[in-house]
Design a protein around this motif. Structure first.
Motif, short mmCIF file in Angstrom:
data_model
loop_
_atom_site.label_atom_id
_atom_site.label_comp_id
_atom_site.label_asym_id
_atom_site.label_seq_id
_atom_site.Cartn_x
_atom_site.Cartn_y
_atom_site.Cartn_z
N GLY A 1 1.01 -1.34 -0.05
CA GLY A 1 0.08 0.03 0.05
C GLY A 1 0.79 1.43 -0.24
O GLY A 1 0.13 2.26 0.10
N ARG B 1 2.49 -4.31 -8.52
CA ARG B 1 2.29 -6.11 -8.24
C ARG B 1 3.71 -6.48 -8.43
O ARG B 1 4.39 -7.19 -7.45
CB ARG B 1 1.26 -6.16 -8.98
N ASN C 1 -0.40 -3.86 6.03
CA ASN C 1 -0.88 -3.23 5.19
C ASN C 1 -0.65 -1.34 5.38
O ASN C 1 -1.31 -1.05 6.92
CB ASN C 1 -2.40 -3.06 5.03
N GLU D 1 -2.22 5.61 -2.22
CA GLU D 1 -3.64 4.79 -3.03
C GLU D 1 -4.04 3.60 -2.33
O GLU D 1 -3.07 2.95 -1.92
CB GLU D 1 -3.89 4.76 -4.08
N GLU D 2 -5.18 2.98 -1.45
CA GLU D 2 -5.83 1.96 -1.17
C GLU D 2 -5.32 1.05 -2.10
O GLU D 2 -6.12 0.91 -3.33
CB GLU D 2 -7.23 2.20 -0.45
N ILE D 3 -4.89 -0.13 -1.44
CA ILE D 3 -4.88 -1.16 -2.42
C ILE D 3 -6.29 -2.32 -2.47
O ILE D 3 -6.89 -2.33 -1.22
CB ILE D 3 -3.75 -2.59 -2.68
N ASP D 4 -6.67 -3.13 -3.42
CA ASP D 4 -7.88 -3.91 -3.03
C ASP D 4 -7.73 -4.76 -2.21
O ASP D 4 -6.97 -5.44 -2.20
CB ASP D 4 -8.24 -3.96 -4.35
N TRP D 5 -8.81 -5.64 -1.44
CA TRP D 5 -8.80 -5.82 -0.19
C TRP D 5 -7.97 -7.52 -1.13
O TRP D 5 -7.30 -7.95 -0.47
CB TRP D 5 -9.60 -6.12 -0.06
N THR D 6 -8.46 -7.46 -1.69
CA THR D 6 -8.29 -8.92 -2.67
C THR D 6 -7.10 -8.64 -3.02
O THR D 6 -5.97 -9.78 -2.97
CB THR D 6 -9.29 -8.83 -4.17
N GLU D 7 -5.85 -7.92 -2.91
CA GLU D 7 -4.63 -7.93 -3.67
C GLU D 7 -3.67 -7.82 -2.05
O GLU D 7 -2.72 -8.85 -2.43
CB GLU D 7 -4.28 -5.93 -4.42
N ARG E 1 -4.01 -11.49 -1.58
CA ARG E 1 -3.16 -11.80 -2.97
C ARG E 1 -1.87 -12.06 -2.44
O ARG E 1 -0.75 -13.18 -2.12
CB ARG E 1 -2.71 -11.71 -4.15
N MET F 1 -12.35 -10.35 5.69
CA MET F 1 -11.22 -10.07 4.88
C MET F 1 -10.09 -10.55 5.72
O MET F 1 -8.86 -12.25 5.34
CB MET F 1 -10.76 -9.06 4.40
#
Ligand code: SAM
Ligand code: DTB
Ligand code: SF4
Length: 327
Positions: free
Chosen positions: A208, A213, A237, A250-256, A259, A286
């Motif tokens: 984050g 990626r 995070n 920028e917030e990373i998506d929770w799925t990322e 992962r 989550m």
């Protein structure tokens, strides 16, 4: 009714000859279909750990604020104007009282953090009694004091230290955007000293930080290629703190994030993967998915160093719902 069977090749593994992970292979793990990635990680988790057990570490800042380093995420740096007030080092009695509370609440490990570039010998000396007294309570001990000079890791070990936490934080290529006052190599050097002194290594990073990626894959690749791999791997995070340069990252998506946990589990199958900073902002579902994807350790206690963490009552309730037992 027709059923469809999906076939996947085995996920990438370390290079067969060097046994080192390649960044491209770690990126390929990130790119697996989400359900496949989580399933594989859960499968590997079960090979080495009881998936119903979670390791609990309580943090305490023994010396807060006024740090000379310019880490862009950190509220304790003198380079950033944040609400964190500088405080002198806590006394041994204050630290032991907090450790006693942590043990009574169910923690298994107590981690003492200090806002230093690294400890001066006189500062280190004052921490040795704290470490010995915390250890005498029957807790595992961990310290995170920054860069270590020659001989300091040995002194910590002799005092009863079990783990030293020192994070790589981000990818080598991203590092210069985040910190200018010390180099990646300095961090690797300290990790080498910690290992050589016979201490367990706790080493992870932060996601984050506006990284890509491939940066996340490169960080995990670095961690997985430490030899031996760290016993404990905190995946933080970013906690965005007003006044730090990364406050509007920028917030990373929770799925990322999930992962990243799953990839850490697949690449470091025998390490404790800690769902670390940022957990207070994570919905319970989550967190449950992170545990399924191989996280088996958390920071436990109402506070991290200067920022908040889920309160103990909420964590106990979550663990009960998920049938997770403390280690
Ligand atoms: N000063 C020492 C050092 O930097 O090694 C020890 C304490 S420092 C606060 C320990 C780690 O906390 C950092 O390496 C970083 O990974 C993590 N950290 C600090 N601020 C953070 C934040 N705002 N969000 C997430 N993790 C953070
Ligand atoms: C780690 O990887 N995360 C912890 C611990 N090791 C020292 C620290 C998180 C700090 C979060 C921001 C704060 O509370 O100041
Ligand atoms: Fe100092 Fe550690 Fe914060 Fe960096 S992360 S500013 S070294 S306390």
């Amino acid at each position: 009714m027709t059923t469809t069977t999906l076939h996947f090749t085995r996920p990438p593994t370390p290079h067969p000859e060097t046994e080192l992970w390649q960044v491209a292979d770690v990126e390929a793990l990130f790119a697996l279909p989400f359900m496949e990635l989580v399933f594989r990680a859960a499968e590997v988790h079960r090979q080495f750990f009881d998936p119903n057990k979670v390791q609990l570490s309580t943090l305490l800042s023994i010396k807060t604020g006024g740090c000379s380093e310019d880490c862009g995420y950190c509220p304790q740096s003198v380079h950033h104007d944040t609400a964190v007030a500088d405080e002198p080092m806590l006394s041994c009695d204050e630290v032991v009282a907090k450790a006693r509370q942590a043990k009574a609440a169910g923690a298994g490990r107590f981690c003492m953090g200090a806002a230093w570039r690294g400890p001066k010998d006189a500062d280190l000396e004052r921490t040795l009694a704290m470490i010995a007294d915390v250890k005498a309570l029957g807790l595992e001990t961990c310290a995170t004091f920054g860069l270590l000079a020659d001989g300091q890791a040995e002194r910590l070990k002799a005092a009863g230290l079990d783990y030293y936490n020192h994070n790589l934080d981000t990818a080598p290529d991203k590092y210069g955007d985040i910190i200018s006052t010390r180099a990646y190599e300095d961090r690797l050097d300290t990790l080498g000293k910690v290992r050589a002194a016979g201490l367990n290594v706790c080493c992870g990073g932060i996601v984050g930080l506006d990284e890509t990626r491939p940066d996340r894959a490169a960080l995990i690749c670095q961690l997985a290629n430490l030899d031996p791999q760290p016993e404990s791997v905190p995946i933080n995070n970013l906690v965005k703190v007003d006044g730090t340069p990364l406050s509007d990252a920028e917030e990373i998506d929770w799925t990322e994030f999930v992962r990243a946990v799953a990839v850490a589990r697949l690449t470091m199958p025998k390490s404790y993967i800690r769902l670390s900073a940022g957990r207070r902002a994570m919905p319970e579902a989550m967190q449950a998915l992170c545990f399924l994807a191989g996280a088996n350790s958390v920071f436990y206690g109402d506070k991290l160093l200067t920022t908040g963490n889920p309160d103990v009552t909420a964590d106990r309730a979550l663990m009960a719902k998920l049938d997770l037992q403390p280690l």
